[in-house]
Design a protein around this motif. Structure first.
Motif, PDB file in Angstrom:
ATOM      1  N   ARG A  98       0.834  -1.211   0.000  1.00  0.00           N
ATOM      2  CA  ARG A  98       0.000   0.000   0.000  1.00  0.00           C
ATOM      3  C   ARG A  98       0.866   1.258   0.000  1.00  0.00           C
ATOM      4  N   LYS A  99       1.920   1.260   0.799  1.00  0.00           N
ATOM      5  CA  LYS A  99       2.803   2.431   0.853  1.00  0.00           C
ATOM      6  C   LYS A  99       3.500   2.651  -0.486  1.00  0.00           C
ATOM      7  N   LEU A 100       3.927   1.563  -1.127  1.00  0.00           N
ATOM      8  CA  LEU A 100       4.559   1.687  -2.440  1.00  0.00           C
ATOM      9  C   LEU A 100       3.588   2.288  -3.451  1.00  0.00           C
ATOM     10  N   ALA A 101       2.352   1.808  -3.464  1.00  0.00           N
ATOM     11  CA  ALA A 101       1.344   2.339  -4.391  1.00  0.00           C
ATOM     12  C   ALA A 101       1.107   3.823  -4.127  1.00  0.00           C
ATOM     13  N   ASP A 102       1.026   4.214  -2.857  1.00  0.00           N
ATOM     14  CA  ASP A 102       0.786   5.613  -2.502  1.00  0.00           C
ATOM     15  C   ASP A 102       1.979   6.490  -2.884  1.00  0.00           C
ATOM     16  N   LEU A 103       3.195   6.014  -2.641  1.00  0.00           N
ATOM     17  CA  LEU A 103       4.391   6.783  -3.015  1.00  0.00           C
ATOM     18  C   LEU A 103       4.482   6.947  -4.530  1.00  0.00           C
ATOM     19  N   LEU A 104       4.079   5.922  -5.274  1.00  0.00           N
ATOM     20  CA  LEU A 104       4.055   6.018  -6.736  1.00  0.00           C
ATOM     21  C   LEU A 104       3.022   7.057  -7.172  1.00  0.00           C
ATOM     22  N   ARG A 105       1.858   7.044  -6.524  1.00  0.00           N
ATOM     23  CA  ARG A 105       0.779   7.971  -6.868  1.00  0.00           C
ATOM     24  C   ARG A 105       1.204   9.422  -6.695  1.00  0.00           C
ATOM     25  N   VAL A 106       1.942   9.721  -5.615  1.00  0.00           N
ATOM     26  CA  VAL A 106       2.344  11.108  -5.357  1.00  0.00           C
ATOM     27  C   VAL A 106       3.723  11.450  -5.927  1.00  0.00           C
ATOM     28  N   GLY A 107       4.386  10.480  -6.551  1.00  0.00           N
ATOM     29  CA  GLY A 107       5.649  10.740  -7.232  1.00  0.00           C
ATOM     30  C   GLY A 107       6.857  10.881  -6.321  1.00  0.00           C
ATOM     31  N   LEU A 108       6.896  10.133  -5.227  1.00  0.00           N
ATOM     32  CA  LEU A 108       8.001  10.249  -4.272  1.00  0.00           C
ATOM     33  C   LEU A 108       8.985   9.080  -4.305  1.00  0.00           C
ATOM     34  N   LEU A 109       8.980   8.303  -5.373  1.00  0.00           N
ATOM     35  CA  LEU A 109       9.882   7.154  -5.450  1.00  0.00           C
ATOM     36  C   LEU A 109      11.169   7.498  -6.197  1.00  0.00           C
ATOM     37  N   SER A 110      12.283   6.944  -5.726  1.00  0.00           N
ATOM     38  CA  SER A 110      13.567   7.083  -6.425  1.00  0.00           C
ATOM     39  C   SER A 110      13.739   5.872  -7.335  1.00  0.00           C
ATOM     40  N   PRO A 111      13.629   6.066  -8.648  1.00  0.00           N
ATOM     41  CA  PRO A 111      13.706   4.912  -9.553  1.00  0.00           C
ATOM     42  C   PRO A 111      15.130   4.404  -9.746  1.00  0.00           C
ATOM     43  N   VAL A 112      15.220   3.110 -10.063  1.00  0.00           N
ATOM     44  CA  VAL A 112      16.469   2.454 -10.417  1.00  0.00           C
ATOM     45  C   VAL A 112      16.359   2.132 -11.900  1.00  0.00           C
TER      46      VAL A 112
END
Length: 153
Positions: A98-112
């Protein structure tokens, strides 16, 4: 109307915890599926809308990236060390998804970066060659040592 769905996956060897979130941040679906290509694709193809998927970098990340890329609008493989928000609060697979989905939704993930799979094959071949070379050297040295212990020139 084509709505976006944000999918967070907490990937393990046998199972994947999946959370599907809509644009408003409401969890639409929560599920646990097998870590098998057929099961994953059936799950993804059962969803409607524009799909964005995220999961953390790990041993299955390259395989999962290559599997999902043709079926979704965007795949983000994220760096687990840079996701500080995942460390806060309760921890279990469902909550992590759930946290991963929410972070993706708001654009707060550091991509590899995960690019073409051809480079991965070349890297694996080079790694295999180096491993075989090291093993061969180790075996030769053991045999020579054994011969020396028996005074065989």
């Amino acid at each position: 109307m084509d709505c976006k769905k944000y999918i967070g996956m907490d990937v393990h060897q046998a199972t994947i915890s999946v959370a599907v979130m809509d644009e408003a941040g409401k969890v639409v679906m929560d599920s646990v599926i097998e870590t098998k290509a057929r099961t994953i694709l059936e799950f993804i193809q059962g969803l409607r809308g524009t799909l964005w998927v995220t999961f953390e970098e790990g041993t299955s990340a390259a395989w999962l990236y290559d599997l999902l890329k043709p079926y979704v609008a965007k795949v983000v493989v994220c760096d687990p060390r840079k996701n500080a928000l995942l460390k806060a609060g309760n921890k279990n697979d469902r909550i992590d998804a759930r946290k991963l989905a929410d972070l993706l939704r708001v654009g707060l993930l550091s991509p590899v970066y995960h690019g073409e799979s051809g480079v991965g094959t070349l890297k694996e071949l080079a790694r295999s060659y180096l491993t075989i070379t090291k093993d061969l050297t180790r075996v030769r040295n053991r045999i020579k040592g054994l011969y020396r212990s028996w005074a065989i020139p």
